[in-house]
Design an enzyme around this catalytic site. Structure first.
Site, PDB file in Angstrom:
ATOM      1  N   GLY A 282       0.776  -1.233   0.000  1.00 32.48           N
ATOM      2  CA  GLY A 282       0.000   0.000   0.000  1.00 32.48           C
ATOM      3  C   GLY A 282       0.805   1.280   0.000  1.00 32.48           C
ATOM      4  O   GLY A 282       0.224   2.370   0.072  1.00 32.48           O
ATOM      5  N   GLU A 324       4.314  -6.254   1.720  1.00 31.47           N
ATOM      6  CA  GLU A 324       3.972  -6.695   0.359  1.00 31.47           C
ATOM      7  C   GLU A 324       3.827  -5.534  -0.610  1.00 31.47           C
ATOM      8  O   GLU A 324       2.735  -5.283  -1.130  1.00 31.47           O
ATOM      9  CB  GLU A 324       2.652  -7.469   0.416  1.00 31.47           C
ATOM     10  CG  GLU A 324       2.667  -8.637   1.359  1.00 31.47           C
ATOM     11  CD  GLU A 324       1.277  -9.054   1.821  1.00 31.47           C
ATOM     12  OE1 GLU A 324       0.314  -8.299   1.604  1.00 31.47           O
ATOM     13  OE2 GLU A 324       1.150 -10.141   2.386  1.00 31.47           O
ATOM     14  N   PRO A 325       4.891  -4.786  -0.856  1.00 36.85           N
ATOM     15  CA  PRO A 325       4.749  -3.682  -1.804  1.00 36.85           C
ATOM     16  C   PRO A 325       4.609  -4.199  -3.235  1.00 36.85           C
ATOM     17  O   PRO A 325       5.306  -5.125  -3.637  1.00 36.85           O
ATOM     18  CB  PRO A 325       6.057  -2.902  -1.654  1.00 36.85           C
ATOM     19  CG  PRO A 325       7.039  -3.875  -1.101  1.00 36.85           C
ATOM     20  CD  PRO A 325       6.260  -4.908  -0.330  1.00 36.85           C
ATOM     21  N   ARG A 327       2.888  -1.720  -6.001  1.00 37.15           N
ATOM     22  CA  ARG A 327       2.958  -0.457  -6.740  1.00 37.15           C
ATOM     23  C   ARG A 327       4.317   0.245  -6.563  1.00 37.15           C
ATOM     24  O   ARG A 327       4.872   0.769  -7.531  1.00 37.15           O
ATOM     25  CB  ARG A 327       1.860   0.474  -6.226  1.00 37.15           C
ATOM     26  CG  ARG A 327       1.737   1.778  -6.992  1.00 37.15           C
ATOM     27  CD  ARG A 327       0.855   2.769  -6.212  1.00 37.15           C
ATOM     28  NE  ARG A 327      -0.341   2.169  -5.685  1.00 37.15           N
ATOM     29  CZ  ARG A 327      -1.509   2.095  -6.324  1.00 37.15           C
ATOM     30  NH1 ARG A 327      -1.638   2.627  -7.510  1.00 37.15           N
ATOM     31  NH2 ARG A 327      -2.546   1.518  -5.760  1.00 37.15           N
ATOM     32  N   ARG A 368      -6.918   3.089 -14.915  1.00 39.68           N
ATOM     33  CA  ARG A 368      -6.881   3.703 -13.585  1.00 39.68           C
ATOM     34  C   ARG A 368      -7.493   5.112 -13.562  1.00 39.68           C
ATOM     35  O   ARG A 368      -8.072   5.531 -12.567  1.00 39.68           O
ATOM     36  CB  ARG A 368      -5.456   3.723 -13.029  1.00 39.68           C
ATOM     37  CG  ARG A 368      -4.858   2.306 -12.870  1.00 39.68           C
ATOM     38  CD  ARG A 368      -3.586   2.296 -12.027  1.00 39.68           C
ATOM     39  NE  ARG A 368      -3.858   2.633 -10.649  1.00 39.68           N
ATOM     40  CZ  ARG A 368      -3.726   3.813 -10.122  1.00 39.68           C
ATOM     41  NH1 ARG A 368      -3.264   4.815 -10.851  1.00 39.68           N
ATOM     42  NH2 ARG A 368      -4.025   4.042  -8.864  1.00 39.68           N
ATOM     43  N   CYS A 399     -14.454   3.778 -27.456  1.00 38.31           N
ATOM     44  CA  CYS A 399     -15.734   4.418 -27.704  1.00 38.31           C
ATOM     45  C   CYS A 399     -16.399   4.805 -26.400  1.00 38.31           C
ATOM     46  O   CYS A 399     -17.431   4.225 -26.019  1.00 38.31           O
ATOM     47  CB  CYS A 399     -16.617   3.475 -28.499  1.00 38.31           C
ATOM     48  SG  CYS A 399     -15.869   3.122 -30.071  1.00 38.31           S
ATOM     49  N   GLU A 400     -15.811   5.743 -25.717  1.00 33.34           N
ATOM     50  CA  GLU A 400     -16.324   6.121 -24.412  1.00 33.34           C
ATOM     51  C   GLU A 400     -15.740   7.474 -24.020  1.00 33.34           C
ATOM     52  O   GLU A 400     -14.527   7.665 -24.154  1.00 33.34           O
ATOM     53  CB  GLU A 400     -15.867   5.058 -23.407  1.00 33.34           C
ATOM     54  CG  GLU A 400     -16.738   5.018 -22.231  1.00 33.34           C
ATOM     55  CD  GLU A 400     -16.820   3.633 -21.595  1.00 33.34           C
ATOM     56  OE1 GLU A 400     -16.940   3.649 -20.382  1.00 33.34           O
ATOM     57  OE2 GLU A 400     -16.795   2.602 -22.265  1.00 33.34           O
TER      58      GLU A 400
HETATM   59  N1  LLP Z   1      -1.006  -7.166  -0.281  1.00 38.68           N
HETATM   60  C1  LLP Z   1      -2.316  -7.377  -0.415  1.00 38.68           C
HETATM   61  C2  LLP Z   1      -2.973  -8.380   0.423  1.00 38.68           C
HETATM   62  C3  LLP Z   1      -3.056  -6.630  -1.354  1.00 38.68           C
HETATM   63  O1  LLP Z   1      -4.361  -6.844  -1.466  1.00 38.68           O
HETATM   64  C4  LLP Z   1      -2.399  -5.675  -2.155  1.00 38.68           C
HETATM   65  C5  LLP Z   1      -3.132  -4.884  -3.135  1.00 38.68           C
HETATM   66  C6  LLP Z   1      -1.013  -5.513  -1.992  1.00 38.68           C
HETATM   67  C7  LLP Z   1      -0.353  -6.273  -1.039  1.00 38.68           C
HETATM   68  C8  LLP Z   1      -0.216  -4.557  -2.823  1.00 38.68           C
HETATM   69  O2  LLP Z   1      -0.584  -3.233  -2.647  1.00 38.68           O
HETATM   70  P1  LLP Z   1       0.330  -2.063  -3.277  1.00 38.68           P
HETATM   71  O3  LLP Z   1       1.646  -2.050  -2.543  1.00 38.68           O
HETATM   72  O4  LLP Z   1       0.540  -2.367  -4.707  1.00 38.68           O
HETATM   73  O5  LLP Z   1      -0.436  -0.818  -3.070  1.00 38.68           O
HETATM   74  N2  LLP Z   1      -5.787  -1.691  -8.737  1.00 38.68           N
HETATM   75  C9  LLP Z   1      -5.540  -0.710  -7.699  1.00 38.68           C
HETATM   76  C10 LLP Z   1      -4.746  -1.284  -6.558  1.00 38.68           C
HETATM   77  C11 LLP Z   1      -5.412  -2.488  -5.919  1.00 38.68           C
HETATM   78  C12 LLP Z   1      -4.561  -3.092  -4.852  1.00 38.68           C
HETATM   79  C13 LLP Z   1      -5.158  -4.344  -4.347  1.00 38.68           C
HETATM   80  N3  LLP Z   1      -4.360  -5.003  -3.364  1.00 38.68           N
HETATM   81  C14 LLP Z   1      -4.835   0.488  -8.337  1.00 38.68           C
HETATM   82  O6  LLP Z   1      -4.597   0.477  -9.524  1.00 38.68           O
HETATM   83  O7  LLP Z   1      -4.568   1.464  -7.657  1.00 38.68           O
END
Ligand code: LLP
Length: 472
Positions: A282, A324-325, A327, A368, A399-400
């Site tokens: 996150g 768990e990074p 992004r 996004r 088309c949107e």
């Molecule tokens: N761990 C778990 C259990 C998760 O559900 C997620 C993301 C992560 C780690 C990784 O999170 P990150 O570090 O990437 O923020 N599609 C959305 C993001 C959805 C994330 C879902 N879970 C977007 O494009 O912003």
């Protein structure tokens, strides 16, 4: 929430407050570009990984997702090193790359070579990372609605951990374990009522959403009781993930605090001991100059401080931690190259004219903006311009009217068909959320380094598009 994705965009005539008119419309705003990206002042042509955008486009066409390999691996290593160092006086910490952000077999190979662990949340992601050589002992299996087939697959390959997401899932995991004579390690994903300040679709730990077992209604406690009483399930600990694209460090602090509170009551009442604590991902990244993310070293140092403080304050044994990074590793390492097509000034009320710049991709390769109202930037990448900056909107070919890639950006006023446009910070959740909307083939994913381009995923073809159509 707005009722239509394009709704608030239509309401807003001028540039948002964070977007400044650039002094030099050719310049790159360095913090949001991958490490190797630069534009020599002589020609202002964007280079990444030692290649010009024209060289990349000549090899694979546009649109194309381009990953700076050194940048991706550098970010992964920065997280791994920062957490190892910050938690070395405690019980250690391990970084799991969240494959959902972006995964291919080639990327899994980098992660395998660099010693990272990986989180997967489907049988498909599991297959890809296994093919990339990630050992099963370095894989955690997540997911809010795993199928029996996925549970069997995860147990057969012997993943290190299964994160259980509901009370109902405990019985299913237990049944698969019984039937196959497996002894899986499990964690319970907890929903701990934290409202992290992010878009509501990607905030996951407040109460009214689908993820995890609620701490507030006693589901976590009931889950601990049920898992502990099952001889084949080994409960290794608790997990939480409070959302995505979070900048507010206080949210992570609060998460650690709640997990320590929860642990203390569970350990005392159920005489269990949790050696592992999952704190999710996150960590926010800068999509534009309006964002100011924390560095991995700072995130790790703060988390270690919170874990030590909160667990010691409760007289609890400090657990081994996983983060768990996704992004924060993949996002800033990737850019998307597009070719400009139609450029259209559109007159709006109040005498304002918005310049619509259409590119050869759109919401099928980056959903996004439409889905979350996400902000992006863009730059003219294939030439120098001496035209003044003009506020533009980069839109796709779908088309949107919600098919917007970059809501607001200053581009040179002479932007024209044939120019290559680059959009940074598209490494995460762009390819992985891509679609074939309007039967548009998905772009390739390539990596670049030291002047060499490697195709990780080739472009989809018409044959690919028709491959599932049994009438074709
Ligand atoms: N761990 C778990 C259990 C998760 O559900 C997620 C993301 C992560 C780690 C990784 O999170 P990150 O570090 O990437 O923020 N599609 C959305 C993001 C959805 C994330 C879902 N879970 C977007 O494009 O912003």
């Amino acid at each position: 929430m707005y009722s239509h994705e394009a709704g608030f965009l239509h309401a807003q005539g001028r540039a948002p407050a964070w977007l400044e008119v650039p002094q030099d419309v050719n310049a790159l705003l360095q913090p949001i570009w991958p490490g190797s990206a630069h534009k020599p002042p002589a020609d202002s042509i964007l280079r990444v990984g030692g290649l010009t955008v024209q060289e990349i486009a000549a090899q694979v066409g546009t649109p194309a997702y381009v990953l700076d390999e050194a940048d991706f691996r550098g970010r992964a290593k920065a997280f791994a090193d920062a957490f190892a160092e910050a938690f070395s006086p405690l019980e250690g910490a391990h970084v799991h790359y969240a494959a959902k952000a972006l995964i291919t077999v080639g990327i899994a190979r980098w992660l395998a070579e660099d010693g990272l662990s990986v989180d997967v949340c489907s049988g498909g992601e599991l297959e890809v990372v296994m093919r990339g050589g990630i050992p099963p002992q370095r894989i955690t299996f997540h997911g809010s609605n795993k199928s029996d087939a996925e549970l069997i697959q995860a147990m057969e390959v012997g993943v290190d951990l299964i994160a259980i997401d509901s009370l109902a899932e405990i019985a299913r995991v237990a049944q698969v374990a019984d039937e196959g004579d497996f002894r899986p390690n499990v964690m319970l994903r907890c929903s701990i009522g934290i409202e992290a300040h992010t878009h509501e679709f990607i905030a996951t730990s407040h109460e009214d959403q689908k993820f995890g077992l609620s701490a507030a209604d006693g589901s976590v406690e009931e889950g601990v009781r049920r898992v502990s009483s099952h001889p084949r399930l080994n409960l290794r600990g608790l997990h939480t993930h409070i959302g995505s694209q979070i900048f507010d460090a206080r949210a992570f602090r609060q998460a650690v605090q709640r997990m320590a509170d929860l642990t203390v009551s569970l350990e005392r009442e159920h005489r269990v001991c949790f050696p592992e604590l999952g704190l999710g991902g996150g960590f926010g990244v800068a999509y534009t100059t309006g964002h100011d993310p924390l560095e991995p070293a700072e995130i790790a140092a703060r988390m270690a401080e919170h874990v030590e403080h909160e667990f010691k304050a409760e007289r609890l044994a400090v657990p081994h931690v996983t983060v768990e990074p996704g992004r924060a590793i993949a996002g800033p390492a990737g850019i998307t190259l597009y070719t400009v097509g139609t450029v259209k000034p559109v007159s709006l009320d109040g005498g304002f004219t918005r310049l619509y710049v259409s590119v050869d991709g759109g919401m099928s390769d980056n959903i996004r903006t439409a889905l979350y109202g996400a902000d992006y930037s863009a730059t003219l990448a294939s030439r120098r311009s001496s035209a003044p900056p003009r506020l533009a909107r980069v839109v796709g070919k779908h088309c949107e009217s919600g098919d917007i890639v970059v809501k607001d950006e200053y581009l040179p006023a002479d932007i024209a068909a044939g120019d290559i446009l680059a959009v940074p910070v598209t490494g995460a959740y762009c390819h992985s959320m891509s679609s074939n909307y309007n039967s548009v083939p998905r772009p390739p994913v390539v990596s670049v380094q030291d002047g060499l381009l490697t195709v990780l995923l080739r472009r989809e073809t018409m044959t690919d598009l028709l491959a599932r159509d049994l009438y074709a």
